[in-house]
Write an enzyme that holds these catalytic residues in place. Sequence first.
Site, PDB file in Angstrom:
ATOM      1  N   GLY A   1     -36.926  -1.746  36.899  1.00 41.03           N
ATOM      2  CA  GLY A   1     -35.828  -2.528  37.661  1.00 41.03           C
ATOM      3  C   GLY A   1     -36.280  -4.131  37.162  1.00 41.03           C
ATOM      4  O   GLY A   1     -35.257  -4.832  37.050  1.00 41.03           O
TER       5      GLY A   1
ATOM      6  N   ASP B   1     -36.916  -5.176  34.240  1.00 40.62           N
ATOM      7  CA  ASP B   1     -36.215  -5.321  32.872  1.00 40.62           C
ATOM      8  C   ASP B   1     -34.785  -5.417  32.887  1.00 40.62           C
ATOM      9  O   ASP B   1     -33.993  -6.055  32.417  1.00 40.62           O
ATOM     10  CB  ASP B   1     -36.585  -4.352  31.824  1.00 40.62           C
ATOM     11  CG  ASP B   1     -37.945  -4.960  31.600  1.00 40.62           C
ATOM     12  OD1 ASP B   1     -38.540  -5.906  32.001  1.00 40.62           O
ATOM     13  OD2 ASP B   1     -38.742  -3.807  31.050  1.00 40.62           O
ATOM     14  N   THR B   2     -34.189  -4.169  33.628  1.00 34.29           N
ATOM     15  CA  THR B   2     -32.668  -3.840  33.359  1.00 34.29           C
ATOM     16  C   THR B   2     -31.714  -3.806  34.677  1.00 34.29           C
ATOM     17  O   THR B   2     -30.515  -3.329  34.430  1.00 34.29           O
ATOM     18  CB  THR B   2     -32.677  -2.582  32.439  1.00 34.29           C
ATOM     19  OG1 THR B   2     -33.142  -1.537  33.097  1.00 34.29           O
ATOM     20  CG2 THR B   2     -33.305  -2.998  31.142  1.00 34.29           C
ATOM     21  N   ARG B   3     -32.384  -3.936  35.683  1.00 34.03           N
ATOM     22  CA  ARG B   3     -31.739  -3.432  37.050  1.00 34.03           C
ATOM     23  C   ARG B   3     -30.292  -4.160  37.028  1.00 34.03           C
ATOM     24  O   ARG B   3     -29.211  -3.526  37.427  1.00 34.03           O
ATOM     25  CB  ARG B   3     -32.428  -3.904  38.261  1.00 34.03           C
ATOM     26  CG  ARG B   3     -31.772  -3.317  39.471  1.00 34.03           C
ATOM     27  CD  ARG B   3     -32.449  -4.056  40.836  1.00 34.03           C
ATOM     28  NE  ARG B   3     -33.754  -3.447  40.877  1.00 34.03           N
ATOM     29  CZ  ARG B   3     -34.056  -2.060  41.512  1.00 34.03           C
ATOM     30  NH1 ARG B   3     -33.033  -1.288  41.879  1.00 34.03           N
ATOM     31  NH2 ARG B   3     -35.210  -1.440  41.472  1.00 34.03           N
TER      32      ARG B   3
ATOM     33  N   GLU C   1     -41.867  10.042  36.440  1.00 29.95           N
ATOM     34  CA  GLU C   1     -40.446  10.611  36.262  1.00 29.95           C
ATOM     35  C   GLU C   1     -40.540  11.129  34.855  1.00 29.95           C
ATOM     36  O   GLU C   1     -39.964  12.187  34.608  1.00 29.95           O
ATOM     37  CB  GLU C   1     -39.587   9.468  36.528  1.00 29.95           C
ATOM     38  CG  GLU C   1     -39.350   9.149  37.934  1.00 29.95           C
ATOM     39  CD  GLU C   1     -38.573   7.723  37.834  1.00 29.95           C
ATOM     40  OE1 GLU C   1     -38.437   7.222  39.119  1.00 29.95           O
ATOM     41  OE2 GLU C   1     -38.040   7.462  37.154  1.00 29.95           O
TER      42      GLU C   1
END
Length: 491
Positions: A49, A51-53, A115
Amino acid sequence: MKRDLVLAHNSVQTNETSARRKADDASACSSSAASTGSDNYDVFLSFSGKDTRKTFADHLYNGLVDAGIHVFRDNNELREGEKIGTNLLQAIKNSKISISILSQNYASSKWCLQELVEMTKCIKSGHVVLPIFYHVEPTDVRNQKGSFGEAFSCLSRKYWEDVEKWKVALQEVASLKGWESEKTADGHEGELVKVVIKKVLSELKKAFQLVVTEQLVGINNVVEKILRLLDDNPSATQIVGIYGMGGIGKTTLAKVVHNKLSDQFQYSSFITNIRESSRCNGIFNLQNQLIFDLKGRDQVSNMDDGIRILESRFKLKKVLILLDDVDDHEQIKAFVGKHGWFEMGSKIIITTRIRTVLDDGVNCKYELQEIAKDKSLILFSRHAFRRDFPPCEFASLSHDVVSTTGGLPLALEVIGSSLCGQNQGFWQDTLKKLQKVPHKKVRDKLMISYDALEKEDKQIFLDIACFFIGDDLRYAFYMWDACNFFSKNGD
C-alpha cells in the site's frame, strides 16, 4: 462477474484488527481478495500500500474490474469478527489467479510475504501466479538484494522464524514469467495495465472454455479445416458457416474451434440454440446477450434497436462469436449483419441445418459429414464400454448396432450410453427396435428438421424415404410437378 456484498464491521473488532495489522506491517500492504472462504474470485491482487495503493495498483484494479474480472480490496470488504490474515490466505485458495506487485517496500510487509508463500503453495493445484516487478529487478527479488533486500532484512530481524519460507517463496515467484515495469511497454504504466489485463483474460478463458464432451473421435482434421477457413483472410472479418443434419456434431465442432481460438480474443460470445430461443424469447433478448458478452452497456427491446447498437458500438473490437443453430437469414442479420460491424480480424462461426441460410454474407461454407464406420465403432465403444473397442463377446452385436446409426455421432453416443452395462439379451432386443425405428432421443432430434419443412417439402421427403428408394428420380419429379410441389426449389 461482480458481486455485491453487505458489509458490517463491529467497531471494537475492527479496531483490534487494524491495530494488529499496523503492528505487523508498517507498510500497510493491501490485497484485493476474498472476504470469506465461501466466495470465489478471479484475481487476488497483492501489493504494498505504501508504494502503489493510489497509483499503479489502483489503476490495475480498476482496469481489471472494468474488464469484467472479479477483484476487490480487503480494506473495503472485511466482514465483522474475521481475522484478516486467515481471510486473505483463504482468498488466495479461492481465486484462480494471483498478481503480486513486487515493489521496493513489498518485502517490508509480513502480510505481503505470507500471501506470497500461500500463492506458491497453490501453484501445485493449478493456481496461476503473475508477478510484476515494479521498479525492482527480478534478481534483487530472487536474492533479496538492493533496496528490496534492505526492506526484507529489516523485517527478517523481527520475524526470524519465517525468514526461510519467505526466501523460498521469493525465489520461486521471481523465477516465474512476469513483467518488469520499466521494460514493459517502454515504462508506460497505462500500457502495462493493458498487457496484464490481456494476460489475465487469456488465463481465465482457459478455465472457462465451452464445455465439450471428452469422447471426441475423428474431429481433429475437421477442426483444422475450419481453422484454415477462418484464417483465410486475417485482415478482414471472416464468417464461416457449418451446416449438416441434426445430431451430426455441428455444435460440438464449433465449440472445439471456439476453444482453440478464444485466448486470441479479448471479446467473445457463444449464443446457443438460436432457432428455439428466438421463437420463445425474441431475437432481441439474444442480441442483449451478445451486447453484454462484448462488454456493451446498452439494453434493447426490439431487433432493430439491437442491429443499430451492434452496428455502431463495436467497430473497434476484435471479436470471436459463435452463433449456434441458426435457421433464418434474419437471425444472422440481427447479430452480424455486415462484416464492418466489428474490427478487422474478427471471426464468426455459424452452425445451421439449412445450407441456404448461409447464402448471404458468409465467406465460406463447410458441410459436416457422417463419421466413418471405423471411427463410429470407436465412438460407440467409448460410450458403451468406456474403451475404444468392444470386448469379443459383444463385437458382433456392436457392429450391428453401429450399422443402424449411419455414422451419426448423436445416435452413437445415445445408444452406446443406453447399452452400457447391459446384458446380451438387452442388446439383442435393442438392436431389433433400432432396425425398425431410431432411438427416441435421436428421433426427436431428427424430427426438428422434418417439422421445419413446408407441407409440400414434407410430402417429397416422405416419398423419397418410403417409396423411391433406389428408383430413378426422374419419375418422382414428374409426379411432384403434377402435384404442384415445386420440387426443383427443394434443397
